[in-house]
Design an enzyme around this catalytic site. Structure first.
Site, PDB file in Angstrom:
ATOM      1  CG  ASP A 273      -2.985  -8.030  16.070  1.00  0.00           C
ATOM      2  OD1 ASP A 273      -3.824  -7.214  16.522  1.00  0.00           O
ATOM      3  OD2 ASP A 273      -1.766  -7.895  16.257  1.00  0.00           O
TER       4      ASP A 273
ATOM      5  CG  ASP B 244      -2.090  -0.945   1.119  1.00  0.00           C
ATOM      6  OD1 ASP B 244      -2.433  -1.321  -0.018  1.00  0.00           O
ATOM      7  OD2 ASP B 244      -2.642  -1.345   2.163  1.00  0.00           O
TER       8      ASP B 244
END
Length: 485
Positions: A237, A89
């Site tokens: 996460d 990105d």
């Protein structure tokens, strides 16, 4: 007298809450030590070697992308069973550099893809979810840009998936630059506590544990079944970990497989990392605690899952206790408060004893000397308490829904004492917003030290000395790194 009593009540409540969380840590110490008495059965690679997709989420990683891709391509695993997704990105010159490295690896026969999204939606979580859609692997290994997996990483961890209910296997983080500065030594010391006593303790006690965002492997089916990567928190996460385990998937933590990584060497980088972890944990707690208590997982698992997700709230109570400790000292020596109250407060020193044992056990697990512990533990404790101000802000932002972007932790490729980061383009050469507040707190706790000698009351002197030292270290590094040229 009302304000004095109010201060003492708030001070006591804060100490009680801190103590409750320390009791939770005591159980993890017990679980860890009990687990270490047993010999783990190390599984073997299945006859049919599975396809693994390695995901490398990148964002402007000019200094470390080459070493990362080289390390992954050097993994000792059949090349026809390995797919590498570089989820890039980036919006700087590292894009061209990464493209060149990938093209070179392609000519050497590696199945490596440079995946670039049109819009950077969802930051790291969005990139991982985008990659999942086309991933060929039955298993997904993830490495952040600052990690350097050992060549046998997959050979050691993939066999743990022989049981079909295993959804994720996490390795222990190592540190390639812990000796670079006092800042990195303190970070490594603290992380080792998490990656020994805490993670092993949770896992062996069959409590909820978490994927640490990198240096682990997921079963792709588990990610999909749990709802995929979501970006409504800053700790995608932790969020996915709880959703997966509530779906019935089991996790394994493998302490003896170490994946080295680079610790932040610059104070602003450390602050941004701490802010993201702290705020994200609060966001995840708001999202998942209700789900934990609705699930049929047993009371112990619910209690410790709640303590785990709410652990970041401790920063607020550590900060409140710190700030109030100076007026408590004044009240004790100027007002007629029953001495029994202050005698009772010494009970909460047990919480400090528990934390000390926690890090003694963690240090001994790495076969470090007691001398190393004696040198680093006071500095670690001092800086951790000083960071309570910065982290309390993150807690409040998460609690009240203040939205902020996913701020990446800049990487520096600093691995030895001879290197510096003066020319690093990702450095924020500015004083952090909290600098003047933290400098004021240096003076504030210096006042606490003064009152100890003025009243000849030294009960809180060690506490104030650590706070004074911790805030002094933070302000020193903030100033030092803001003027780096």
């Amino acid at each position: 007298m009302i304000w004095q009593i109010s201060i003492l009540i708030l001070y006591t409540i804060s100490l009680i809450i801190i103590f409750i969380f320390s009791v939770g840590q005591a159980y993890l110490i017990f679980s860890y030590l009990r687990a270490k008495k047993k010999t783990d059965v190390i599984p073997v690679m299945p006859p049919k070697i599975p396809i693994v997709t390695i995901q490398l989420p990148l964002y402007n990683e000019l200094y470390v992308v080459e070493r990362l891709i080289n390390a992954v391509c050097n993994l000792n695993y059949p090349s026809h069973k390995l797919e590498i997704q570089v989820l890039d990105d980036s919006d700087d010159q590292s894009l061209i550099q990464t493209e060149g490295i990938i093209n070179k690896m392609k000519t050497l026969g590696y199945d490596i893809l440079h995946i670039k999204r049109e819009k950077n939606i969802g930051f790291k979580a969005g990139a991982l979810q985008h990659g999942i859609k086309s991933a060929k692997g039955e298993f997904i290994a993830i490495f952040d840009a600052d990690f350097l997996p050992e060549a046998d990483f997959l050979q050691k961890l993939i066999p743990y998936f022989n049981a079909t209910q295993i959804g994720m296997v996490q390795s222990r983080w190592g540190h390639i630059n812990q000796d670079y500065s006092l800042l990195t030594k303190i970070q490594g010391f603290g992380l080792d506590g998490h990656f020994t006593v805490e993670q092993t303790g949770r896992n062996k006690a069959n409590l909820f544990m978490n994927f640490n965002g990198t240096a682990g492997i997921w079963r792709k089916e588990c990610i999909i079944d749990a709802g995929g990567w979501q970006h409504d928190t800053l700790t995608e996460d932790l969020d996915l970990s709880y959703r997966a385990q509530l779906k019935g998937w089991e996790f394994i933590y493998v302490e003896n497989v170490v994946t080295p990584a680079e610790l932040p060497v610059e104070s602003n980088a450390l602050r941004s990392q701490q802010h993201r972890w702290t705020k994200g944990a609060i966001e995840t707690s708001k999202k998942m605690i209700k789900e934990i208590w609705k699930a049929d997982v047993g009371l112990k698992k619910k209690i410790f899952g709640t303590l785990h997700l709410m652990n970041s709230y401790v920063f607020i109570f550590v900060f409140i206790t710190s700030i109030l400790s100076v007026p408590v000292l004044i009240i004790k020596n100027n007002h007629d408060i029953n001495p029994i109250y202050f005698d009772m407060m010494t009970f909460f020193l047990l919480g400090f004893v528990i934390v000390t044992i926690f890090y003694i056990v963690a240090t001994s697990s790495k076969k470090e000397s007691i001398k190393t512990f004696a040198k680093l533990y006071p500095m670690f404790l001092s800086v951790s308490m000083a960071l309570s101000f910065h982290n309390s802000v993150a807690v409040l932002e998460g609690l009240f829904g203040f939205k902020s972007d996913f701020i990446r932790t800049p990487k520096f490729n600093i691995t030895n004492l001879d290197q510096n980061f003066e020319q690093n383009i990702y450095i924020k050469r500015a004083l952090p917003k909290a600098f003047f507040a933290e400098f004021f707190l240096v003076l504030y706790f210096a006042l606490g030290l003064f009152f100890a000698f003025y009243y000849k009351d030294f009960a809180l002197l060690p506490f104030h000395l650590m706070l004074f030292t911790g805030f002094s270290i933070l302000t020193f590094y903030s100033f030092k790194h803001s003027v780096v040229r």
